[in-house]
Design a protein around this motif. Structure first.
Motif, PDB file in Angstrom:
ATOM      1  N   ASP A  17       0.811  -1.222   0.000  1.00  0.00           N
ATOM      2  CA  ASP A  17       0.000   0.000   0.000  1.00  0.00           C
ATOM      3  C   ASP A  17       0.840   1.265   0.000  1.00  0.00           C
ATOM      4  OD1 ASP A  17      -2.343  -1.545   2.291  1.00  0.00           O
ATOM      5  OD2 ASP A  17      -2.267  -1.560   0.087  1.00  0.00           O
ATOM      6  N   ASP A  18       1.950   1.264   0.707  1.00  0.00           N
ATOM      7  CA  ASP A  18       2.735   2.484   0.887  1.00  0.00           C
ATOM      8  C   ASP A  18       4.207   2.211   0.629  1.00  0.00           C
ATOM      9  OD1 ASP A  18       0.661   2.734   3.671  1.00  0.00           O
ATOM     10  OD2 ASP A  18       0.511   4.076   1.942  1.00  0.00           O
ATOM     11  N   ALA A  19       4.875   3.215   0.061  1.00  0.00           N
ATOM     12  CA  ALA A  19       6.322   3.127  -0.053  1.00  0.00           C
ATOM     13  C   ALA A  19       6.925   3.231   1.342  1.00  0.00           C
ATOM     14  CB  ALA A  19       6.835   4.249  -0.944  1.00  0.00           C
ATOM     15  N   THR A  20       8.084   2.636   1.532  1.00  0.00           N
ATOM     16  CA  THR A  20       8.749   2.692   2.829  1.00  0.00           C
ATOM     17  C   THR A  20       9.112   4.135   3.159  1.00  0.00           C
ATOM     18  OG1 THR A  20       9.676   0.496   2.460  1.00  0.00           O
ATOM     19  CG2 THR A  20      10.695   1.856   4.172  1.00  0.00           C
ATOM     20  N   PRO A  21       8.646   4.659   4.315  1.00  0.00           N
ATOM     21  CA  PRO A  21       8.953   6.050   4.653  1.00  0.00           C
ATOM     22  C   PRO A  21      10.408   6.229   5.069  1.00  0.00           C
ATOM     23  CG  PRO A  21       7.760   4.990   6.454  1.00  0.00           C
ATOM     24  CD  PRO A  21       7.784   4.011   5.315  1.00  0.00           C
ATOM     25  N   THR A  22      10.909   7.426   4.899  1.00  0.00           N
ATOM     26  CA  THR A  22      12.243   7.749   5.383  1.00  0.00           C
ATOM     27  C   THR A  22      12.219   7.791   6.905  1.00  0.00           C
ATOM     28  OG1 THR A  22      11.849  10.126   5.398  1.00  0.00           O
ATOM     29  CG2 THR A  22      12.643   9.151   3.321  1.00  0.00           C
ATOM     30  N   ASP A  23      13.398   7.840   7.520  1.00  0.00           N
ATOM     31  CA  ASP A  23      13.450   7.900   8.987  1.00  0.00           C
ATOM     32  C   ASP A  23      12.727   9.131   9.518  1.00  0.00           C
ATOM     33  OD1 ASP A  23      14.855   5.550   9.046  1.00  0.00           O
ATOM     34  OD2 ASP A  23      16.829   6.491   9.305  1.00  0.00           O
ATOM     35  N   ALA A  24      12.917  10.270   8.843  1.00  0.00           N
ATOM     36  CA  ALA A  24      12.264  11.503   9.280  1.00  0.00           C
ATOM     37  C   ALA A  24      10.746  11.397   9.135  1.00  0.00           C
ATOM     38  CB  ALA A  24      12.787  12.687   8.473  1.00  0.00           C
ATOM     39  N   GLU A  25      10.297  10.825   8.022  1.00  0.00           N
ATOM     40  CA  GLU A  25       8.861  10.643   7.814  1.00  0.00           C
ATOM     41  C   GLU A  25       8.283   9.684   8.839  1.00  0.00           C
ATOM     42  OE1 GLU A  25       8.668  11.281   2.943  1.00  0.00           O
ATOM     43  OE2 GLU A  25       9.026   9.293   3.802  1.00  0.00           O
ATOM     44  N   LYS A  26       9.037   8.648   9.144  1.00  0.00           N
ATOM     45  CA  LYS A  26       8.576   7.670  10.126  1.00  0.00           C
ATOM     46  C   LYS A  26       8.455   8.303  11.509  1.00  0.00           C
ATOM     47  CE  LYS A  26      10.097   3.507   9.647  1.00  0.00           C
ATOM     48  NZ  LYS A  26      10.973   2.307   9.676  1.00  0.00           N
ATOM     49  N   ALA A  27       9.414   9.150  11.875  1.00  0.00           N
ATOM     50  CA  ALA A  27       9.363   9.823  13.176  1.00  0.00           C
ATOM     51  C   ALA A  27       8.132  10.724  13.270  1.00  0.00           C
ATOM     52  CB  ALA A  27      10.640  10.629  13.390  1.00  0.00           C
ATOM     53  N   ASP A  28       7.845  11.462  12.190  1.00  0.00           N
ATOM     54  CA  ASP A  28       6.659  12.316  12.174  1.00  0.00           C
ATOM     55  C   ASP A  28       5.387  11.482  12.272  1.00  0.00           C
ATOM     56  OD1 ASP A  28       8.190  14.582  11.967  1.00  0.00           O
ATOM     57  OD2 ASP A  28       7.994  14.762   9.786  1.00  0.00           O
ATOM     58  N   LEU A  29       5.369  10.367  11.562  1.00  0.00           N
ATOM     59  CA  LEU A  29       4.211   9.482  11.566  1.00  0.00           C
ATOM     60  C   LEU A  29       3.969   8.909  12.953  1.00  0.00           C
ATOM     61  CD1 LEU A  29       2.024   8.070   9.903  1.00  0.00           C
ATOM     62  CD2 LEU A  29       3.742   6.407   9.153  1.00  0.00           C
ATOM     63  N   ARG A  30       5.016   8.480  13.597  1.00  0.00           N
ATOM     64  CA  ARG A  30       4.888   7.932  14.950  1.00  0.00           C
ATOM     65  C   ARG A  30       4.371   8.987  15.918  1.00  0.00           C
ATOM     66  NH1 ARG A  30       7.857   3.129  15.993  1.00  0.00           N
ATOM     67  NH2 ARG A  30       8.265   3.827  18.107  1.00  0.00           N
ATOM     68  N   ALA A  31       4.858  10.214  15.772  1.00  0.00           N
ATOM     69  CA  ALA A  31       4.408  11.296  16.648  1.00  0.00           C
ATOM     70  C   ALA A  31       2.912  11.568  16.449  1.00  0.00           C
ATOM     71  CB  ALA A  31       5.223  12.556  16.385  1.00  0.00           C
ATOM     72  N   ARG A  32       2.470  11.545  15.207  1.00  0.00           N
ATOM     73  CA  ARG A  32       1.041  11.779  14.929  1.00  0.00           C
ATOM     74  C   ARG A  32       0.183  10.648  15.506  1.00  0.00           C
ATOM     75  NH1 ARG A  32       3.124  13.166   9.763  1.00  0.00           N
ATOM     76  NH2 ARG A  32       2.244  11.276   8.811  1.00  0.00           N
ATOM     77  N   ILE A  33       0.661   9.417  15.388  1.00  0.00           N
ATOM     78  CA  ILE A  33      -0.097   8.278  15.927  1.00  0.00           C
ATOM     79  C   ILE A  33      -0.187   8.367  17.446  1.00  0.00           C
ATOM     80  CG2 ILE A  33      -0.101   5.770  16.219  1.00  0.00           C
ATOM     81  CD1 ILE A  33       1.199   5.598  13.426  1.00  0.00           C
ATOM     82  N   LYS A  34       0.903   8.727  18.093  1.00  0.00           N
ATOM     83  CA  LYS A  34       0.883   8.876  19.552  1.00  0.00           C
ATOM     84  C   LYS A  34      -0.157   9.906  19.982  1.00  0.00           C
ATOM     85  CE  LYS A  34       5.710   7.528  20.339  1.00  0.00           C
ATOM     86  NZ  LYS A  34       7.060   7.971  20.774  1.00  0.00           N
ATOM     87  N   ALA A  35      -0.214  11.018  19.263  1.00  0.00           N
ATOM     88  CA  ALA A  35      -1.191  12.059  19.584  1.00  0.00           C
ATOM     89  C   ALA A  35      -2.614  11.572  19.354  1.00  0.00           C
ATOM     90  CB  ALA A  35      -0.913  13.308  18.744  1.00  0.00           C
ATOM     91  N   LEU A  36      -2.818  10.813  18.285  1.00  0.00           N
ATOM     92  CA  LEU A  36      -4.147  10.289  17.979  1.00  0.00           C
ATOM     93  C   LEU A  36      -4.594   9.256  19.009  1.00  0.00           C
ATOM     94  CD1 LEU A  36      -3.825   9.939  14.097  1.00  0.00           C
ATOM     95  CD2 LEU A  36      -5.537  11.333  15.297  1.00  0.00           C
ATOM     96  N   LEU A  37      -3.683   8.406  19.455  1.00  0.00           N
ATOM     97  CA  LEU A  37      -4.030   7.432  20.492  1.00  0.00           C
ATOM     98  C   LEU A  37      -4.529   8.140  21.751  1.00  0.00           C
ATOM     99  CD1 LEU A  37      -1.056   4.910  20.111  1.00  0.00           C
ATOM    100  CD2 LEU A  37      -3.470   4.363  19.759  1.00  0.00           C
ATOM    101  N   LEU A 312      -7.065   5.671  12.900  1.00  0.00           N
ATOM    102  CA  LEU A 312      -7.191   6.512  14.083  1.00  0.00           C
ATOM    103  C   LEU A 312      -7.644   7.927  13.721  1.00  0.00           C
ATOM    104  CD1 LEU A 312      -4.043   5.431  16.125  1.00  0.00           C
ATOM    105  CD2 LEU A 312      -6.418   5.324  16.926  1.00  0.00           C
ATOM    106  N   ALA A 313      -7.223   8.420  12.573  1.00  0.00           N
ATOM    107  CA  ALA A 313      -7.546   9.788  12.169  1.00  0.00           C
ATOM    108  C   ALA A 313      -8.990   9.933  11.709  1.00  0.00           C
ATOM    109  CB  ALA A 313      -6.594  10.240  11.059  1.00  0.00           C
ATOM    110  N   ALA A 314      -9.561   8.870  11.162  1.00  0.00           N
ATOM    111  CA  ALA A 314     -10.916   8.937  10.616  1.00  0.00           C
ATOM    112  C   ALA A 314     -11.957   8.659  11.691  1.00  0.00           C
ATOM    113  CB  ALA A 314     -11.064   7.931   9.472  1.00  0.00           C
ATOM    114  N   ASP A 315     -13.010   9.476  11.734  1.00  0.00           N
ATOM    115  CA  ASP A 315     -14.053   9.281  12.736  1.00  0.00           C
ATOM    116  C   ASP A 315     -14.748   7.930  12.575  1.00  0.00           C
ATOM    117  OD1 ASP A 315     -13.576  11.724  13.930  1.00  0.00           O
ATOM    118  OD2 ASP A 315     -15.056  12.787  12.696  1.00  0.00           O
TER     119      ASP A 315
END
Length: 351
Positions: A17-37, A312-315
């Protein structure tokens, strides 16, 4: 496994489904998921076979990384109103049955299990009807409908002890769906066990001949084997056990090298808890195999940071919320609670 299921797995592997994210993209993604949780009052529950990024995220956010029995216990006891189950569908169904008051979502509902697929409820019910004198024990890797037909649900971590207990009560067993685990349990306990004919597409690929060659190349290595593997592989093991039991063995045994016959996702936790040791994948049929999942479950691989963030982002969780028919859930609750009660009692006796 059905042709439809095989095609689904292959399509996912050929077109991720998705291309492998860069380390920086992965860090941003993890931060967004933590906030959503946190915003969703959600906790992440992940299986040992999921991607290390998922496992580490569960640990960092107060969630759980465990085998299916501990996942069930954790989800039931945790106060969060939403459980995010990173694993395969039967794990989400189990969480829903045990926690009916909670919202249960998964990164993708397409993540299923070959054992679940290989034991359709209608055919299984007919199998039970053909053996009315037997106590029905089903592995956790089954649908809610199959669990509802059972007397007991069991995981590999307590399978031997439970069947031994039932055998001592004079009960004959009908076991489903994994024939290798069923045969292993029967051999260990001496119980009268009739097995449904199904197997895990990952564990069935491990090969004894290749394991012999690998042992010769690493004479000091200990062999750790999950009992869903063929009997010829189990016979070569130094330790046979569930995922949590194999992890404990890797930590406690003095060997510095281990050959591991289970899904390679387990290496994350093994390397975390035994950082000075080396872990080698047990050999499978390799490139000549008809199944392309060798040593890693393709459905577990469907759990990714990208689809985790999306649900997590979608209602509406993008339709990836687990629902179980209430009457079916009520019936399945009985053998599931028996499993949890037996597991607690066993843990108290051992601890």
């Amino acid at each position: 496994m059905t042709a439809e299921a095989i095609n689904l797995v292959r399509a996912h592997l050929d077109n991720p489904d998705d291309a492998t994210p860069t380390d920086a993209e992965k860090a941003d993604l993890r931060a967004r998921i933590k906030a959503l949780l946190q915003a969703r009052d959600a906790v992440l529950v992940a299986h040992y076979y999921t991607d290390p990024d998922i496992q580490s995220l569960a640990e960092e956010t107060g969630g759980c990384v465990a085998d299916s029995l501990e996942m069930a216990r954790f989800g039931k006891d945790h106060p969060a109103s939403t459980l995010v189950v990173a694993g395969v569908r039967f794990m989400g169904e189990t969480a829903r049955i045990l926690s009916p008051e909670k919202r249960i979502i998964m990164p993708t509902l397409e993540a299923t299990c070959s054992l679940d697929i290989g034991c359709p409820a209608e055919a299984f019910s007919a199998f039970c009807d053909a053996h009315p004198d037997r106590t029905v024990v089903v592995y956790a890797n089954t649908s809610a409908a199959v669990k509802a037909r059972a007397d007991w649900v069991v995981t590999s971590s307590i399978a031997v002890e439970l069947i031994e207990h039932l055998d001592q009560q004079g009960e004959k067993i009908l076991w489903a769906p994994d024939k290798h685990l069923g045969q292993y349990v029967a051999e260990k306990t001496g119980a009268d066990v009739v097995c449904w004919d199904s197997a895990c597409i990952v564990h069935e690929e491990f090969k004894a001949r290749g394991l012999e060659d690998l042992k010769r190349a690493h004479p000091g290595a200990a062999v750790l084997v999950h009992p869903e593997s063929p009997a010829s592989v189990v016979a070569m093991a130094d330790v046979v056990g569930s995922t949590s039991q194999l992890i404990n063995a890797a930590c406690e045994m003095p060997n510095d090298t281990f050959i591991v016959a289970t899904d390679k996702g387990i290496f994350y936790k093994m390397q975390q808890l035994a950082p000075g040791k080396r872990f080698i994948e047990a050999p499978t049929a390799g490139s000549g195999a008809t199944c392309r999942s060798c040593a890693h479950c393709p459905w577990m691989a469907m759990n990714a940071l990208g689809n985790l963030e999306a649900v997590l982002a979608a209602d509406d969780a993008l339709g990836q919320e687990i629902h179980v028919d209430p009457l079916l859930a009520q019936k399945a609750m009985v053998p599931l609670n028996r499993m949890l009660d037996f597991g607690r009692a066993l843990k108290a006796r051992q601890g």
